[in-house]
Structure formats: structure tokens, C-alpha cells
Design a protein around this motif. Structure first.
Motif, PDB file in Angstrom:
ATOM      1  N   UNK A  44      -8.550 -11.044 -21.892  1.00 14.53           N
ATOM      2  CA  UNK A  44      -9.836 -11.258 -21.226  1.00 14.53           C
ATOM      3  C   UNK A  44      -9.696 -11.172 -19.708  1.00 14.53           C
ATOM      4  N   UNK A  45      -8.605 -11.693 -19.175  1.00 14.92           N
ATOM      5  CA  UNK A  45      -8.408 -11.708 -17.720  1.00 14.92           C
ATOM      6  C   UNK A  45      -7.359 -10.717 -17.248  1.00 14.92           C
ATOM      7  N   UNK A  46      -6.780  -9.961 -18.178  1.00 10.75           N
ATOM      8  CA  UNK A  46      -5.762  -8.978 -17.787  1.00 10.75           C
ATOM      9  C   UNK A  46      -6.426  -7.744 -17.195  1.00 10.75           C
ATOM     10  N   UNK A  47      -5.742  -7.118 -16.246  1.00  9.10           N
ATOM     11  CA  UNK A  47      -6.272  -5.927 -15.578  1.00  9.10           C
ATOM     12  C   UNK A  47      -5.350  -4.757 -15.897  1.00  9.10           C
ATOM     13  N   UNK A  48      -5.878  -3.698 -16.532  1.00 12.69           N
ATOM     14  CA  UNK A  48      -5.018  -2.545 -16.841  1.00 12.69           C
ATOM     15  C   UNK A  48      -4.599  -1.810 -15.574  1.00 12.69           C
ATOM     16  N   UNK A  49      -3.332  -1.465 -15.496  1.00 16.86           N
ATOM     17  CA  UNK A  49      -2.807  -0.662 -14.381  1.00 16.86           C
ATOM     18  C   UNK A  49      -2.262   0.638 -14.979  1.00 16.86           C
ATOM     19  N   UNK A  50      -2.934   1.730 -14.681  1.00 15.88           N
ATOM     20  CA  UNK A  50      -2.597   3.018 -15.299  1.00 15.88           C
ATOM     21  C   UNK A  50      -1.541   3.791 -14.513  1.00 15.88           C
ATOM     22  N   UNK A  51      -1.275   3.366 -13.284  1.00 16.40           N
ATOM     23  CA  UNK A  51      -0.397   4.171 -12.436  1.00 16.40           C
ATOM     24  C   UNK A  51       0.102   3.348 -11.268  1.00 16.40           C
ATOM     25  N   UNK A  52       1.104   3.896 -10.581  1.00 14.85           N
ATOM     26  CA  UNK A  52       1.475   3.414  -9.252  1.00 14.85           C
ATOM     27  C   UNK A  52       0.574   4.102  -8.232  1.00 14.85           C
ATOM     28  N   UNK A  53       0.296   3.400  -7.148  1.00 19.49           N
ATOM     29  CA  UNK A  53      -0.349   4.027  -5.984  1.00 19.49           C
ATOM     30  C   UNK A  53       0.637   3.939  -4.827  1.00 19.49           C
ATOM     31  N   UNK A  54       1.113   5.093  -4.398  1.00 20.92           N
ATOM     32  CA  UNK A  54       2.103   5.145  -3.322  1.00 20.92           C
ATOM     33  C   UNK A  54       1.369   5.302  -1.992  1.00 20.92           C
ATOM     34  N   UNK A  55       1.652   4.397  -1.058  1.00 22.10           N
ATOM     35  CA  UNK A  55       1.002   4.408   0.258  1.00 22.10           C
ATOM     36  C   UNK A  55       2.003   4.842   1.327  1.00 22.10           C
ATOM     37  N   UNK A  56       1.500   5.512   2.342  1.00 19.64           N
ATOM     38  CA  UNK A  56       2.359   5.922   3.440  1.00 19.64           C
ATOM     39  C   UNK A  56       1.568   6.570   4.554  1.00 19.64           C
ATOM     40  N   UNK A  57       2.309   7.216   5.455  1.00 19.51           N
ATOM     41  CA  UNK A  57       1.698   7.905   6.593  1.00 19.51           C
ATOM     42  C   UNK A  57       2.294   9.303   6.694  1.00 19.51           C
TER      43      UNK A  57
END
Length: 544
Positions: A44-57
Motif C-alpha cells: 500500500x505504501x511501497x513505491x515502484x522504482x523501475x530504473x536508476x536516474x543518473x544525474x550529472x553535468x
């Protein structure tokens, strides 16, 4: 230990995080407990994470983010709140009529030959001496003697159970603190109570030898963690006000002040503890028919593979599969002597399987730090991932290429020797394999074949049905699915699936039932071809 459902409880590590990533390994363990409402509450409170999000510049100075899908078939891992999960599990126990919970008791001694233990009754947090039912003078806790039939120790990395078990078992023990500390940060919800960044990703700011990650929470915030060496922490601590924001701007672009204000960043860094990361291996995991240790007590691991909690949950499922297999609860074990004999056989089998599994996951967890903090930005890594996904989609029968989620549907990782071979050995053999269509190194092939034969002999101990726990190996696939278990790759139930058993990701675990398959015939043309592809893919795993 105190009642973790109590908001005033402060855990031993002085924080309620790191946030947890629940994967099929842990889900399958809870599913097999026969308590459907438990999983429903957690989801009920779990959030699905389908991927990594890579951040950078970019080189031009522009911020960028890049999604790297965990699974070519779209499956996800789930972010869960540690406090909420603890509450769900404890509430489920409280509902059982044959379970009584006693909090605020500390194990101070144990005699595992005579099945007796001693506990101190501790003062609950926030209670005065007058309200505490301790000893008469209010200074020293009462000591309680408890006689038991079977002792299960799941008391964490600094386990008192393991400490006392060492006095009886010839227990080999290895403890390592890695040169990385962690500190928790917090990204608040937006002004309209939304998520500040995409909630269906595990966000990573890789910086080579250190990193910053963010995992979504059900209150629309993100729990974040800085992982860096003690040297980096010391350099910031020299002058936090001057150094912290510049450190984040240089290495984690877009975090401060976009997601965390400079004031909040400094406040959280100074007030949240800077904690070490420990890796523990030990063997055996039990002594006689008296005691067994589970979870971090037996195999504490660093969090970069997302397997600590999931492997601990799986310990319970695997343990009870052995107890059921040996018939501990059958009428034949109705005498105390017979019960102890059956229990000792089951625990011997459990340790024989679980020690190797735990050591392998522990090693992979340590190695995955390099992938998360550096390799995710490597062109070779991205090429390898693309090849893995292509193989997974178009050749699922190989059991290769689903790097992040479906690999974690496997119950055991013990038969993954190629995953920890030196890269040079793979380099030397890869292209000869492709040219000759045969295994290039007979000694390596023989060793792997022997491991697989041994694995096949162990399968009879591991064919546990996620629904009722009673089916024999290789049976009741349809019954599994009727009870709600979804096989990740139905077409992958071939003899090569089990030995392609590599469990690789920071946010997930395994589970599932590919382990009930026979060992492959290495002289079969199809399997030789699979071995060729697998060796080739592992080549890119090391290069990436």
C-alpha cells in the motif's frame, strides 16, 4: 530490543534509515509465509522504482539526467519505509495467537548445550526508575532465566547470539569496515505536496569513488544518503559552512540549492551521524540442534546491492523449507531426542546452503559500489547493458541479460562462480569460445560442471513452493501461478537458467524457483552456445 513501532524509539544506529528497497527475493519470502494481508499492507505504501536516474553535468555545464532501466521487461523494485515495514511485520506477529512479544530484554548469556539463556530486563526508553519494574534499587536490571527448545538469533550485525554461540561452535568469523561512511539527508516535498524529482527512480549522483543517492518515501519526500570516504568527510568537517555546499556543487550538481537548501544541507550534515559500513561473514550459521542465526547476525553486508533485508527475509523462508523437508513437525519426530536429531540435520543442510549464498551476495554487494558510483557513466557499461537487454528480450532461454530485476527472481546465488572469476580468465577464453564453439578451458568447465552437479543434488532441499510449501521439485508450476506467483520468464525454465544465476543490483533481491531445474549438459550444442554468449556478456561486465 525496544518496540520499533514506538515513535520515541531510537534505533541502535541513531537513525531510522537507510530507506529500504524491497525486491522479489524478500517479497517471495513473505509470500511463502501464508499471510497475504501482510504483503497487501506493505505494498500500500511501497513505491515502484523501475530504473536508476543518473544525474550529472555535461562538459558544457548543463545539468542532465539519464534513466537506466533495471529490467528490459519493465519490472520494478519497491521503495519501502523502514519504520512502516517494521510496524507491518510486528503487527502481523502480534496477531498470531501463539506469539508473545517481550521488548526491552537484553541477552546476557546462553548455554547452548543445555538450552538455557539469560536476559536482563532493561528500562524502556523515556520511563523513569519509578515506573520501571527493574530490580529493587532501581539501578540494576533484573536477570531472567529462560529455557528453550530452539533459539533463533536475528539480533543484527553486533549480534549477542552470535557472540555467545562462538563459545560453543567452531565458528569462523570475518568482519570488515570499509573505507566509506554514510550520512542521511532529506529532500522535502514541493510546496504543493508533490515529489521534487521522479518518484519511480532510484536517483544516483555518481562521483567516481563516492556518490549521493535518493530513494522516494510515501510522504512525497526523498531519503538521501551521502556515501564517501572518511577522508572526504574530514575535509568537509574542517569548515562545513564553507566546504559543504561547494563540495556538493562540484560533485552532485542540481542537489543544492535546487533540492536541498544550503541551510538544510548544513544542518543535516552537522546533526545527522556519520556512520560506518560493516561487512560480516561467518560459518557455520548454527550450533547443534540448539541455535541458528539469521539476517545481519549471520551476514551483515554493505547496502550497495540492496540485499541485506531481502537476504534476511529469505533466510527465514529457506530455514523453514529445510525444517519442512526433514519433517520436523511430523508425528515421527514426537520425542525430544528424535526432534533434536531431525532439527540438527535440517540446520546442517541450512548452513551448507546458506553460508555460500550469503558469502557470494556479500562479495557482490561490496563490488557493486564501483558500479553505482562510477560505472553507470561509463560508455562500456552502457554498451554492456544494451547487449544484456537485447539478449534478454530476444534470447530469454539463455537466462542472460536481465541484469536488475529478473535475475533477482532466483532463490539462490550460490552457483554463480563465473561472476567472481578474475576478468583476465574471461578475456582469455571469450573469443576462443566463440571461434571454436566449445568450452575453451577444460579445467574451468569441469569445475563448473562439478559445481552444477552438486547443485542439482541440493535441489531436492530447495524446491519450496511459494504458496503451500509442500510441492516437490519441478511440480505445481500452474498451482504457483494460480496462487498469485508470477514467473518472470516462463520461457526461461530450461536447464541453463539455474547456472546463469547472477544477482546484481543495488535495490533488489531474488526469490523465485528456477533452482529446481536439472544441471545442464555441457556437451549439448545448445548449452555450449549459451555458455559462449554468457562468457561474452561477462567480458563486458568486467570491462563496463
Amino acid at each position: 530490543m525496544p518496540d520499533l513501532r514506538d515513535p520515541s524509539t531510537t534505533p541502535l544506529n541513531f537513525t531510522k534509515s537507510i530507506n529500504l528497497a524491497l525486491s522479489e527475493r524478500g517479497i517471495n519470502a513473505m509470500r511463502s509465509a501464508g499471510h497475504p494481508a501482510l504483503l497487501h499492507r506493505i505494498f500500500e505504501d511501497a513505491i515502484p522504482m523501475k530504473a536508476r536516474m543518473i544525474h550529472g553535468r555535461t562538459d558544457a555545464g548543463d545539468l542532465f539526467q539519464e534513466s537506466q532501466q533495471y529490467d528490459a521487461n519493465g519490472r520494478s523494485i519497491r521503495a519501502v519505509d523502514r519504520t512502516g515495514l517494521n510496524k507491518c511485520l510486528l503487527d502481523a506477529l502480534d496477531e498470531r495467537p501463539n506469539v508473545t512479544l517481550h521488548f526491552n530484554h537484553k541477552l546476557t548469556g546462553a548455554d547452548f548445550d543445555n538450552n538455557v539463556a539469560w536476559f536482563e530486563q532493561l528500562k524502556p526508553q523515556g520511563k523513569s526508575n519509578e515506573l520501571w519494574h527493574g530490580s529493587e534499587n532501581g539501578r540494576r536490571p533484573n536477570e531472567i532465566e529462560v529455557r528453550f527448545d530452539f533459539f533463533i538469533g536475528a539480533d543484527g550485525a553486533h549480534s549477542a547470539t552470535r557472540f555467545h554461540m562462538m563459545k560453543f561452535a567452531r565458528l569462523s568469523y570475518q568482519q570488515e569496515y570499509i573505507d566509506t561512511l554514510w550520512c542521511e539527508f532529506h529532500i522535502k516535498p514541493t510546496s504543493n505536496d508533490g515529489f521534487a524529482i521522479d518518484p519511480n527512480h532510484l536517483h544516483i549522483w555518481p562521483a567516481g569513488s563516492f556518490m549521493f543517492i535518493a530513494i522516494p518515501s510515501s510522504d512525497h519526500s526523498f531519503t538521501c544518503t551521502l556515501f564517501a570516504s572518511a577522508e572526504h568527510f574530514q575535509s568537509i568537517l574542517g569548515d562545513p559552512k564553507a566546504n559543504l555546499s561547494s563540495f556538493f556543487n562540484a560533485h552532485f550538481p542540481g542537489v543544492c540549492p535546487d533540492l536541498i537548501s544550503e541551510t538544510d544541507l548544513l544542518d543535516q550534515f552537522q546533526n545527522n551521524p556519520h556512520l560506518p559500513l560493516i561487512s560480516i561473514k561467518c560459518s557455520p550459521h548454527h550450533y547443534s540442534s540448539s541455535v541458528v542465526i539469521l539476517g545481519d547476525s549471520a551476514h551483515a553486508m554493505v547496502p550497495f546491492y540492496g540485499q541485506g533485508m531481502n537476504a534476511g527475509l529469505e533466510d527465514v523462508r529457506v530455514l523453514f523449507s529445510h525444517l519442512d523437508f526433514y519433517g520436523l513437525y511430523l508425528s515421527e519426530a514426537n520425542t525430544k531426542e528424535m526432534w533434536a536429531t531431525v532439527l540438527e540435520k535440517a540446520l546442517d543442510a541450512y548452513t551448507a546452503q546458506r553460508v555460500r549464498d550469503a558469502h557470494t551476495i556479500n562479495d557482490l554487494a561490496l563490488r557493486n559500489y564501483q558500479e553505482m558510483s562510477a560505472n553507470v557513466r561509463s560508455p562500456l557499461y552502457k554498451l554492456r547493458k544494451s547487449l544484456e537487454e537485447t539478449v534478454s528480450v530476444w534470447m530469454p532461454w539463455t537466462g542472460l541479460g536481465v541484469e536488475k530485476v529478473s535475475d533477482r527472481h532466483k532463490t539462490s546465488v550460490e552457483d554463480s562462480p563465473n561472476d567472481i572469476k578474475p576478468p583476465r580468465k574471461i578475456v582469455n577464453g571469450a573469443w576462443r569460445n566463440i571461434d571454436n564453439h566449445k568450452i575453451a578451458e577444460p579445467m574451468a568447465a569441469d569445475a563448473e560442471r562439478n559445481a552444477l552437479v552438486a547443485s542439482a543434488e541440493r535441489h531436492d532441499l530447495r524446491g519450496v513452493h511459494p504458496g503451500d510449501g509442500q510441492n516437490t521439485p519441478g511440480e505445481d508450476v500452474e498451482e504457483d501461478e494460480a496462487e498469485g506467483y508470477e514467473y518472470p520468464l516462463r520461457g526461461a525454465r530450461v536447464d541453463v537458467q539455474h547456472y546463469a544465476n547472477h544477482d546484481h543490483a543495488e535495490g533488489a533481491g531474488g526469490g523465485g524457483r528456477h533452482e529446481d531445474l536439472p544441471a545442464p549438459d555441457f556437451f549439448n550444442e545448445e548449452v555450449r552456445t549459451v555458455n559462449i554468449i554468457r562468457t561474452w556478456m561477462l567480458e563486458f561486465h568486467y570491462l563496463g
